[in-house]
Design a protein around this motif. Structure first.
Motif, PDB file in Angstrom:
ATOM      1  N   SER A 153       0.827  -1.215   0.000  1.00  0.00           N
ATOM      2  CA  SER A 153       0.000   0.000   0.000  1.00  0.00           C
ATOM      3  C   SER A 153       0.859   1.263   0.000  1.00  0.00           C
ATOM      4  O   SER A 153       0.464   2.291  -0.570  1.00  0.00           O
ATOM      5  N   ILE A 154       2.041   1.208   0.626  1.00  0.00           N
ATOM      6  CA  ILE A 154       2.958   2.353   0.578  1.00  0.00           C
ATOM      7  C   ILE A 154       3.406   2.616  -0.852  1.00  0.00           C
ATOM      8  O   ILE A 154       3.493   3.774  -1.296  1.00  0.00           O
ATOM      9  N   LEU A 155       3.680   1.537  -1.586  1.00  0.00           N
ATOM     10  CA  LEU A 155       4.078   1.696  -2.991  1.00  0.00           C
ATOM     11  C   LEU A 155       2.965   2.359  -3.788  1.00  0.00           C
ATOM     12  O   LEU A 155       3.224   3.255  -4.610  1.00  0.00           O
ATOM     13  N   SER A 156       1.725   1.955  -3.546  1.00  0.00           N
ATOM     14  CA  SER A 156       0.591   2.566  -4.264  1.00  0.00           C
ATOM     15  C   SER A 156       0.442   4.038  -3.893  1.00  0.00           C
ATOM     16  O   SER A 156       0.135   4.882  -4.748  1.00  0.00           O
ATOM     17  N   THR A 157       0.690   4.350  -2.614  1.00  0.00           N
ATOM     18  CA  THR A 157       0.564   5.738  -2.157  1.00  0.00           C
ATOM     19  C   THR A 157       1.621   6.631  -2.793  1.00  0.00           C
ATOM     20  O   THR A 157       1.337   7.776  -3.199  1.00  0.00           O
ATOM     21  N   LEU A 158       2.842   6.123  -2.894  1.00  0.00           N
ATOM     22  CA  LEU A 158       3.931   6.926  -3.451  1.00  0.00           C
ATOM     23  C   LEU A 158       3.714   7.230  -4.930  1.00  0.00           C
ATOM     24  O   LEU A 158       4.209   8.248  -5.433  1.00  0.00           O
ATOM     25  N   SER A 162       0.723   7.633  -6.257  1.00  0.00           N
ATOM     26  CA  SER A 162      -0.596   8.218  -6.411  1.00  0.00           C
ATOM     27  C   SER A 162      -0.512   9.745  -6.422  1.00  0.00           C
ATOM     28  O   SER A 162       0.361  10.346  -5.776  1.00  0.00           O
ATOM     29  N   THR A 163      -1.434  10.352  -7.152  1.00  0.00           N
ATOM     30  CA  THR A 163      -1.537  11.814  -7.143  1.00  0.00           C
ATOM     31  C   THR A 163      -2.420  12.306  -6.006  1.00  0.00           C
ATOM     32  O   THR A 163      -2.560  13.513  -5.822  1.00  0.00           O
ATOM     33  N   ASP A 164      -3.006  11.377  -5.267  1.00  0.00           N
ATOM     34  CA  ASP A 164      -3.861  11.720  -4.131  1.00  0.00           C
ATOM     35  C   ASP A 164      -3.406  10.910  -2.908  1.00  0.00           C
ATOM     36  O   ASP A 164      -4.117  10.015  -2.428  1.00  0.00           O
ATOM     37  N   PRO A 165      -2.207  11.194  -2.372  1.00  0.00           N
ATOM     38  CA  PRO A 165      -1.627  10.364  -1.309  1.00  0.00           C
ATOM     39  C   PRO A 165      -2.404  10.399   0.003  1.00  0.00           C
ATOM     40  O   PRO A 165      -2.359   9.436   0.767  1.00  0.00           O
ATOM     41  N   THR A 166      -3.101  11.476   0.284  1.00  0.00           N
ATOM     42  CA  THR A 166      -3.845  11.550   1.547  1.00  0.00           C
ATOM     43  C   THR A 166      -5.023  10.591   1.563  1.00  0.00           C
ATOM     44  O   THR A 166      -5.417  10.092   2.625  1.00  0.00           O
ATOM     45  N   LEU A 167      -5.601  10.313   0.400  1.00  0.00           N
ATOM     46  CA  LEU A 167      -6.695   9.345   0.310  1.00  0.00           C
ATOM     47  C   LEU A 167      -6.155   7.935   0.093  1.00  0.00           C
ATOM     48  O   LEU A 167      -6.620   6.989   0.733  1.00  0.00           O
ATOM     49  N   LYS A 168      -5.175   7.817  -0.763  1.00  0.00           N
ATOM     50  CA  LYS A 168      -4.615   6.494  -1.068  1.00  0.00           C
ATOM     51  C   LYS A 168      -3.847   5.925   0.117  1.00  0.00           C
ATOM     52  O   LYS A 168      -3.742   4.703   0.269  1.00  0.00           O
ATOM     53  N   GLY A 169      -3.334   6.783   0.978  1.00  0.00           N
ATOM     54  CA  GLY A 169      -2.561   6.319   2.128  1.00  0.00           C
ATOM     55  C   GLY A 169      -3.409   5.741   3.242  1.00  0.00           C
ATOM     56  O   GLY A 169      -2.871   5.317   4.276  1.00  0.00           O
ATOM     57  N   THR A 170      -4.727   5.709   3.053  1.00  0.00           N
ATOM     58  CA  THR A 170      -5.611   5.172   4.086  1.00  0.00           C
ATOM     59  C   THR A 170      -5.295   3.714   4.390  1.00  0.00           C
ATOM     60  O   THR A 170      -5.232   3.302   5.554  1.00  0.00           O
ATOM     61  N   MET A 171      -5.068   2.910   3.361  1.00  0.00           N
ATOM     62  CA  MET A 171      -4.835   1.478   3.564  1.00  0.00           C
ATOM     63  C   MET A 171      -3.533   1.209   4.311  1.00  0.00           C
ATOM     64  O   MET A 171      -3.460   0.287   5.128  1.00  0.00           O
ATOM     65  N   SER A 172      -2.503   2.000   4.065  1.00  0.00           N
ATOM     66  CA  SER A 172      -1.247   1.793   4.791  1.00  0.00           C
ATOM     67  C   SER A 172      -1.427   2.054   6.276  1.00  0.00           C
ATOM     68  O   SER A 172      -0.862   1.347   7.123  1.00  0.00           O
ATOM     69  N   GLN A 173      -2.250   3.040   6.627  1.00  0.00           N
ATOM     70  CA  GLN A 173      -2.533   3.300   8.039  1.00  0.00           C
ATOM     71  C   GLN A 173      -3.372   2.189   8.663  1.00  0.00           C
ATOM     72  O   GLN A 173      -3.174   1.827   9.831  1.00  0.00           O
ATOM     73  N   ILE A 174      -4.293   1.640   7.891  1.00  0.00           N
ATOM     74  CA  ILE A 174      -5.115   0.535   8.412  1.00  0.00           C
ATOM     75  C   ILE A 174      -4.242  -0.679   8.710  1.00  0.00           C
ATOM     76  O   ILE A 174      -4.354  -1.302   9.774  1.00  0.00           O
ATOM     77  N   TYR A 175      -3.363  -1.036   7.785  1.00  0.00           N
ATOM     78  CA  TYR A 175      -2.466  -2.175   8.012  1.00  0.00           C
ATOM     79  C   TYR A 175      -1.509  -1.898   9.164  1.00  0.00           C
ATOM     80  O   TYR A 175      -1.123  -2.810   9.906  1.00  0.00           O
TER      81      TYR A 175
END
Length: 377
Positions: free
Chosen positions: A235-240, A242-255
């Motif tokens: 999920s960190i790789l997907s966040t990095l 992404s053009t919307d890291p604050t929304l995409k980073g949700t899954m990394s925080q959940i894990y």
């Protein structure tokens, strides 16, 4: 729901604390974090209750891990309140900086919390180690995990722009994912080392295979932590990217919250009674023996509380002063003291009891004479 995205409330209804939509996942982060905190806190209380307080270094390490988890969760709550979990277009410009600082702090606290749970397990190994080889292996893992923790904190905290390392929105940091890969690799390596140590610990003990498997299972319950670690990395790789890291980073925080909560729970599992009872060998002796139908003799072997090294040394010195004739403690490998007591019963057993006493006295006198001759020589 109204066309403008707001919820239509009926009379008497109050607005929800948060609304979960496709562009606002902050409520999911809040729920998972709160549930994780609750489960971890309950497990810590169970451990303290079982141990009757903070009696060992392992207990203190678990409590400290819970404290740092609370700090980490607090930083996550702050970041969520500033807009983390929402699409970046819905976050006010003046909230972006405190949001990024809060998430940055939560990432560092995540590393420290995981390390403290590893320390708890390593200290428990040291407490249970039957010989120096096991103790050395436990200290080696403890030292390695500590070194890895410092390395992880450094490579995660000193990133991108050193003057503002917390920036991740529109930041150019090409090697950040490689750093998180290194952190995850060291984390998984230490988890596998802890599991291997549990096998090494019971391998040569005089225990049945069933009990050995039960003990290994207690420590092996930490291995499922590897799954959220890998998922978090993905999920960190997907966040990095992404053009919307604050929304995409949700899954990394959940894990992250799942891993932290489970780590504290797994650190408590080996202290539960079924696992500790399986690890108790009593040196092949039963807990108690009652002989004859008339309860003529009762031989009891009772385990008392853990003695400190100082107390054990004092008892040993007292025994040497008395030429080993009285006060000799019988110590297990895990430093539990045991005492055997012989009690006489009715008249029918007095003769047998006298013969036992005479034989015991004769053996002690013979032992004393031998020790005396050795000293004279």
């Amino acid at each position: 729901m109204a066309s403008n995205g707001t919820i239509e409330l009926l009379p008497g209804q109050s607005a929800p604390l948060t609304t979960i939509t496709s562009t606002d996942q902050s409520g999911v982060v809040l729920i998972v974090t709160a549930i994780g905190l609750a489960f971890a806190f309950v497990s810590m209380l169970i451990r303290v209750y079982i141990q009757l307080g903070l009696r060992t270094t392992a207990d203190i390490a678990v409590v400290l891990s819970m404290v740092f988890y609370i700090f980490q969760a607090t930083a996550t709550f702050i970041g969520t309140s500033k807009g983390f979990g929402k699409t970046i277009d819905d976050i006010p410009e003046n909230q972006l900086m405190p949001l990024q600082k809060a998430i940055y702090a939560s990432e560092i606290l995540y590393i420290i919390t995981i390390w403290l749970t590893k320390c708890s397990v390593a200290f428990l190994f040291i407490r249970l180690s039957p010989d120096r080889r096991h103790t050395l292996a436990s200290y080696t893992i403890l030292g390695a995990s500590t070194i890895f923790m410092f390395i992880s904190v450094l490579i995660v905290s000193l990133r991108c722009e050193l003057s503002q390392p917390w920036i991740f929105v529109e930041a150019k940091c090409p090697h950040l994912f490689a750093r998180w890969q290194t952190v995850a690799g060291m984390d998984i390596a230490t988890e596998l080392a802890l599991f291997s140590t549990s096998i090494y610990l019971v391998k040569n003990l005089q225990l049945s295979l069933q009990k050995k498997c039960l003990v290994v299972l207690a420590f092996g319950l930490r291995l499922p932590m590897i799954a959220p670690t890998i998922l978090r990395l993905d999920s960190i790789l997907s966040t990095l990217h992404s053009t919307d890291p604050t929304l995409k980073g949700t899954m990394s925080q959940i894990y992250t919250q799942i891993e932290l909560s489970y780590a504290i729970i797994a650190a408590t599992t080996p202290c539960l009674r079924p696992f500790m009872k399986a690890l108790s060998t009593h040196y092949g002796a039963p807990a108690s023996i009652t002989s004859t139908p008339n309860n003529t003799h009762i031989y009891s072997l009772n385990s008392v509380s853990k003695r400190s090294k100082t107390a054990a040394t004092q008892l040993s010195n007292h025994s040497r002063m008395n030429n080993g004739l009285d006060g000799m403690p019988v110590l297990r490998w895990d430093k539990s003291a045991h005492h055997a007591s012989v009690m006489s019963g009715d008249q029918q057993s007095i003769q047998s009891h006298d013969r036992y006493t005479c034989t015991l006295d004769w053996n002690l006198e013979d032992l004393a004479g031998t020790v005396g001759k050795g000293k004279d020589a």
